[in-house]
Design a protein around this motif. Structure first.
Motif, PDB file in Angstrom:
ATOM      1  N   GLU A 203       0.818  -1.209   0.000  1.00  0.00           N
ATOM      2  CA  GLU A 203       0.000   0.000   0.000  1.00  0.00           C
ATOM      3  C   GLU A 203       0.850   1.256   0.000  1.00  0.00           C
ATOM      4  N   ARG A 238      -2.946  -4.884   0.514  1.00  0.00           N
ATOM      5  CA  ARG A 238      -3.143  -3.856   1.530  1.00  0.00           C
ATOM      6  C   ARG A 238      -2.106  -3.922   2.630  1.00  0.00           C
ATOM      7  N   SER A 294      -1.421   3.836  -3.768  1.00  0.00           N
ATOM      8  CA  SER A 294      -2.421   3.880  -2.708  1.00  0.00           C
ATOM      9  C   SER A 294      -3.753   4.366  -3.249  1.00  0.00           C
ATOM     10  N   ASP A 295      -3.679   5.333  -4.136  1.00  0.00           N
ATOM     11  CA  ASP A 295      -4.878   5.850  -4.778  1.00  0.00           C
ATOM     12  C   ASP A 295      -5.618   4.731  -5.495  1.00  0.00           C
ATOM     13  N   ILE A 298      -7.151   2.275  -3.072  1.00  0.00           N
ATOM     14  CA  ILE A 298      -8.384   2.774  -2.464  1.00  0.00           C
ATOM     15  C   ILE A 298      -9.537   2.612  -3.435  1.00  0.00           C
ATOM     16  N   LYS A 299      -9.257   2.869  -4.706  1.00  0.00           N
ATOM     17  CA  LYS A 299     -10.324   2.702  -5.695  1.00  0.00           C
ATOM     18  C   LYS A 299     -10.758   1.259  -5.786  1.00  0.00           C
ATOM     19  N   LEU A 302     -12.138   0.411  -1.660  1.00  0.00           N
ATOM     20  CA  LEU A 302     -13.087   1.200  -0.847  1.00  0.00           C
ATOM     21  C   LEU A 302     -14.316   1.676  -1.612  1.00  0.00           C
TER      22      LEU A 302
ATOM     23  N   SER B 648      -1.382  10.206   0.222  1.00  0.00           N
ATOM     24  CA  SER B 648      -2.731   9.812  -0.175  1.00  0.00           C
ATOM     25  C   SER B 648      -3.805  10.544   0.612  1.00  0.00           C
ATOM     26  N   VAL B 651      -6.617  11.826  -1.375  1.00  0.00           N
ATOM     27  CA  VAL B 651      -7.521  10.798  -1.881  1.00  0.00           C
ATOM     28  C   VAL B 651      -8.631  10.539  -0.880  1.00  0.00           C
ATOM     29  N   PHE B 655     -12.704  11.101  -1.105  1.00  0.00           N
ATOM     30  CA  PHE B 655     -13.720  10.117  -0.784  1.00  0.00           C
ATOM     31  C   PHE B 655     -14.689  10.636   0.255  1.00  0.00           C
TER      32      PHE B 655
END
Lengths: 302, 658
Positions: A203, A238, A294-295, A298-299, A302, B648, B651, B655
């Motif tokens: 991550e 992760r 990390s972006d 997250i997509k 999350l 991040s 980001v 969200f």
């Protein structure tokens, strides 16, 4: 569904298909499990898959890719709208999605190789570590595109997989030299770029890869050579190691070794390269900087 | 109303009569309360009402008996006298209130005796004038029997309190105060109590060591009252004397007191013509003793005087844009008929005096206050609920931010609240709207602060291995939670808490961790490089995470980060997502908070070269509150959603907004 059966399937796939990586084999095993072992609820299915992952971890195969691939797979197939359907329909949907996932996965390698092509310039010298199928494919593609380049491959003890890589490169007509692991510092001043594969992408944007990768990355940073990592997106995990000791134990040691108890005298199989040493990551999602990993994660999650 | 220029005897006689009357009124109302909570509740309101302006004397009477009732609770160790016990327990009431709301307000709420000292010192300087007058008055003043005195003294003290808080009949105030001091023969017992009340009205517990100062203070009051002719002039003089006190050094207090007397006399002459009516009492910050707190009438001259004083305060060149005039001036400039809810006033003072510190604590305190405000809000006729409440909210928030600039957690919480306020349908029933808003606030606290803390604690626990040495800097409620829960889960580790002499947070953190059983070490920040070699990780909290990934944390965190990087120790920042902010900052200059410069001075050192720093034009003390740690030094940020790299942060923000 029994552990041994799953392991059997997994190992069989690894044997039969020549060039399949552990991660892809794991996904195929999953699909087989869903097809063959009938369940009546989604929860039961989840449990089955969990058991399957656990079984595959104890196969003495590299766990990193298996772990990340399985997590992503499960997330992907259950991402559909499954509320108002009967379970058979759900199962069908999940199988379909699983197949899509697998197909995307198989195409990923090709995409990555294509993206790396412009970065291999004529007359350049590339240093690579151990045997990575993605890097191999990228180099084969470059050779096909009539680029002239030279490759230095490390032997990478203890399994000497670098030798296999060297053989395959030579067979493809690429000029390749096998060097000692210890000669990385010596050779670094001669190379132009460093190309690495990855068993897992963390991550933080760093990578977990065959032991010795960290050393190469450090030497490259010191001599100001760019480090390119070629990897598929299903290897994004992760995990967030803070340092080498923080890498999860299942990644570092084979399952048989883990169960034997005392790990302090064991050699780890992988090490962690922090994102500061990596210039770019080539993935099927695009060419990313380490901070963008990390972006993307997250997509995905999350 | 007693005349101003009469002899002491006349005043005393009048006062005695008045006291007797009040005594009669107050006695029946006195009764002990059972539950500390109940007592603290009314005491809270008392304090609130005390600090808020009161229009009528009746409310004063009400406050007094309640105070008396609260007095009967925990007796603190104090002079033998009954009254002193009662009075001293007022301070406890404040503590009780604090204890009561400990679950709401962060445990960081702590009333420091040091603050009291500062406050009382200010008071002392303000009252030194009165001291001299009191001495004279004492010699002249007739002293009755001890019993009468005690009663009267008590009544005096009661009145003293009420009048200190707010006396509509301000014309009597100074004289009454004078009487209060004159009356007790045993000035030692009564005066310190008076002083204690004075300080405690300010909301600070008074240490025994301030008694003498309080005695002098009260004497000063008498002197001041005597010297000035007009009632309001006297009040004003005391006020201005207090302001001056802030700037003057302790050692030159006497000289300054004399100068003050002269100035006050001059001012009295000027203002005698202007003011006719009794000065109204403004809301008083409970921080300062009531006497200097007495409303500053909106006389331009007085205001100008004070402004010139604050302009004289030395400012650091690069931080000119950060200095605010508010200090203690804004406290005096509060409007008389303000509509602010007493809880808002109370919070403002708590924030300004650093009773409530820590971003989670401040956020929860703010939300709690908003809940109270919503609950007590009465909708005027023909007004939409949302609009009406919004306007009150705006006024309250403006006041609070003038007390202390907001933390990112507070700003975000307010945004959330405002969002839900605007989401209310137009014709919503008032009761429903209030209920909904209060539920939203509760949910915010439960989800964003409590549950998030739990998630972060669980995530970090995996990173804490047995035998680890983990360094932390300063005080953070989240880090404290992480450590205690890891310890309870059985992980064997050592926590090393690093702090500075100036900031109290680290010592408080140490105290709390030790009480939870965590194995701790404490070190000063100068020992960082020595310790860092043996550390496995560094774990710090943050005030906020900026949009470029930088970490805004209490000053000194950047130092810990640099030393960690130098020794290759991973740095983890624990920060809930509600603290993420849209700001971008690369250094600690562009935005920061300037703290009280006097905090830097070592108070225990009498020979400190910094004691008279204000008199030295070449010397400026700068006390910054925050510093900015760049993302390159941070290994990971732990949020409730994931462990992320610092870069991040935007980001997550993205969200959150979606």
């Amino acid at each position: 569904m029994k552990k041994e059966e799953v392991q059997e399937i997994f190992l069989k796939i690894l044997e039969e298909e020549a060039d399949v990586s552990a991660g892809v084999a794991a996904i195929k095993t999953f699909l087989t499990v869903i097809e063959n072992y009938k369940v009546t609820t989604v929860r039961e299915l989840h449990l089955n898959l969990q058991l399957a992952v656990d079984a595959m971890r104890h196969c003495d195969q590299p766990v990193t890719a298996v772990s990340s691939g399985c997590k992503l797979f499960m997330r992907f197939i259950t991402f559909a709208k499954l509320d108002d359907k009967s379970f058979e329909e759900c199962e069908q949907i999940m199988l379909q999605r699983g197949q899509i996932f697998l197909d995307t996965l198989l195409e990923a390698r090709g995409k990555v190789a294509k993206q790396a092509l412009p970065f291999i310039s004529d007359g350049c010298k590339i240093l690579t570590h151990s045997r990575s199928r993605v890097v191999l494919q990228a180099m084969l593609e470059a050779a096909k595109a009539n680029k002239r380049f030279e490759v230095f491959v490390t032997m990478s003890c203890p399994d000497n997989s670098g030798e296999r890589m060297h053989k395959e490169l030579v067979a493809a007509g690429i000029e390749a030299t096998l060097i000692l692991d210890a000669a990385v510092g010596y050779i670094m001043e001669q190379v132009d770029i460093v190309m690495l594969g990855a068993e897992g992408v963390t991550e933080s944007g760093g990578i977990i890869n065959k032991i010795g990768t960290y050393t190469i990355a450090m030497a490259a940073l010191e001599l100001k050579k760019p480090v390119y990592v070629l990897t598929e997106s299903f290897k994004f995990s992760r995990v967030y190691p803070l340092n080498q000791r923080d890498i999860p134990k299942e990644f570092k040691y084979l399952s048989s070794v883990l169960s034997s108890g005392n790990l302090s005298k064991q050699h780890p199989l992988v090490d962690y390269t922090p994102p500061a040493y990596i210039t770019l990551l080539f993935t099927d999602l695009g060419i990313l900087t380490p901070s963008a990993v990390s972006d993307e994660l997250i997509k995905l999650y999350l | 109303m007693s005349s101003k220029g009469d002899t002491d005897k006349t005043r005393e006689e009048v006062l005695a009569a008045r006291q007797a009357k009040k005594q009669a009124k107050h006695k029946p109302k006195k009764k002990p309360t059972d539950d500390s909570k109940e007592a603290s509740q009314p005491s809270v309101k008392q304090l609130s009402t005390k600090t808020s302006e009161s229009e009528n004397f009746d409310s004063n009477n009400k406050t007094n008996p309640s105070l008396n009732t609260n007095n009967d609770e925990k007796p603190k160790k104090s002079p033998k006298n009954n009254t002193s016990t009662e009075i001293s327990s007022i301070s406890l009431n404040k503590n009780q209130y604090v204890d009561k709301s400990r679950d709401e307000v962060d445990k960081a709420v702590k009333i420091e005796p040091e603050l009291t000292l500062d406050v009382s010192k200010d008071n002392v300087k303000a009252e030194r004038m009165a001291k001299k007058a009191a001495k004279q008055a004492k010699k002249k003043g007739a002293v009755d029997s001890g019993d009468t005195q005690n009663k009267v003294g008590k009544a005096n003290i009661d009145n003293f309190e009420s009048e200190n808080i707010k006396a509509p009949q301000t014309s009597t105030e100074p004289t009454i105060m004078v009487k209060n001091i004159d009356k007790p023969k045993t000035g030692v017992s009564a005066e310190p109590k008076c002083a204690k009340i004075v300080a405690e009205i300010g909301g600070m517990p008074v240490g025994n060591e301030t008694f003498k100062e309080m005695v002098e203070t009260l004497k000063d009051i008498v002197i001041v009252a005597k010297d000035v002719q007009a009632v309001t002039d006297k009040v004003k003089a005391i006020n201005i004397g207090a302001t001056k006190d802030e700037d003057s050094s302790k050692s030159k207090a006497d000289l300054k007191a004399e100068r003050r007397a002269k100035q006050e006399a001059q001012r009295a002459a000027k203002q005698a013509a202007q003011q006719q009516k009794a000065t109204e009492v403004k809301k008083e910050p409970s921080k300062e003793p009531s006497v200097p707190k007495e409303e500053k009438s909106s006389k331009p001259k007085a205001v100008d005087k004070i402004k010139t004083k604050s302009q004289g305060m030395q400012k650091m060149n690069w931080f000119q844009h950060l200095y605010t005039e508010h200090d203690k001036e804004a406290l005096k400039q509060m409007q008389i008929n303000s509509n602010l809810h007493p809880a808002v006033i109370k919070l403002g003072i708590q924030l300004a005096s650093h009773v409530v510190t820590g971003s989670n604590a401040r956020c929860i305190a703010l939300l709690d206050t908003l809940k109270k405000m919503v609950r007590d809000y009465s909708l005027p006729a023909r007004t939409e609920f949302a609009r009406g409440l919004e306007s009150q909210l705006a006024a309250s928030v403006e006041f609070l931010w003038s007390m202390r600039p907001p933390a990112a957690s507070q700003t975000n919480a307010l945004k959330y609240f405002r969002h839900h306020l605007t989401q209310l349908p137009n014709n919503v029933d008032e009761f429903d709207a209030k209920k909904q808003l209060q539920e939203e606030i509760d949910r915010y606290i439960a989800e964003q602060i409590d549950k998030a803390g739990e998630a972060i604690s669980t995530a970090v626990r995996e990173k804490i291995s047995t035998g680890d040495n983990i360094l932390t800097y300063g005080c953070s409620s989240l880090i404290e939670r992480i450590f205690s829960e890891a310890h309870e889960a059985g992980v064997q580790f050592r926590a090393v808490v690093v702090g500075t002499r100036v900031q109290r947070g680290a010592r408080e953190m140490l105290r709390r961790l030790v009480s939870r059983g965590v194995v701790c070490t404490y070190a000063d920040i100068s020992a960082l490089s020595f310790l860092m070699r043996d550390m496995s990780k560094v774990l710090i909290g943050a005030a906020s995470l900026l949009a470029n990934g930088a970490v805004l944390a209490p000053v000194g965190s950047l130092q810990a980060a640099l030393v960690a990087r130098a020794h290759n120790v991973p740095l983890l920042v624990a920060c809930e997502t509600h603290k993420f902010s849209d700001n971008v900052q690369t250094d600690a200059f562009v935005y920061n908070e300037i703290g009280d410069p006097d905090d830097i001075i070592d108070k225990s050192d009498d020979n400190s070269p910094l004691k008279d720093w204000r008199s030295n034009p070449n010397l400026t003390l700068l006390n910054l509150t925050y510093d900015v740690t760049p993302p390159s030094l941070v290994t990971a940020v732990v949020t409730e959603q994931a462990i992320l790299p610092c870069t991040s942060a935007p980001v997550v923000l993205r969200f959150r907004l979606s």
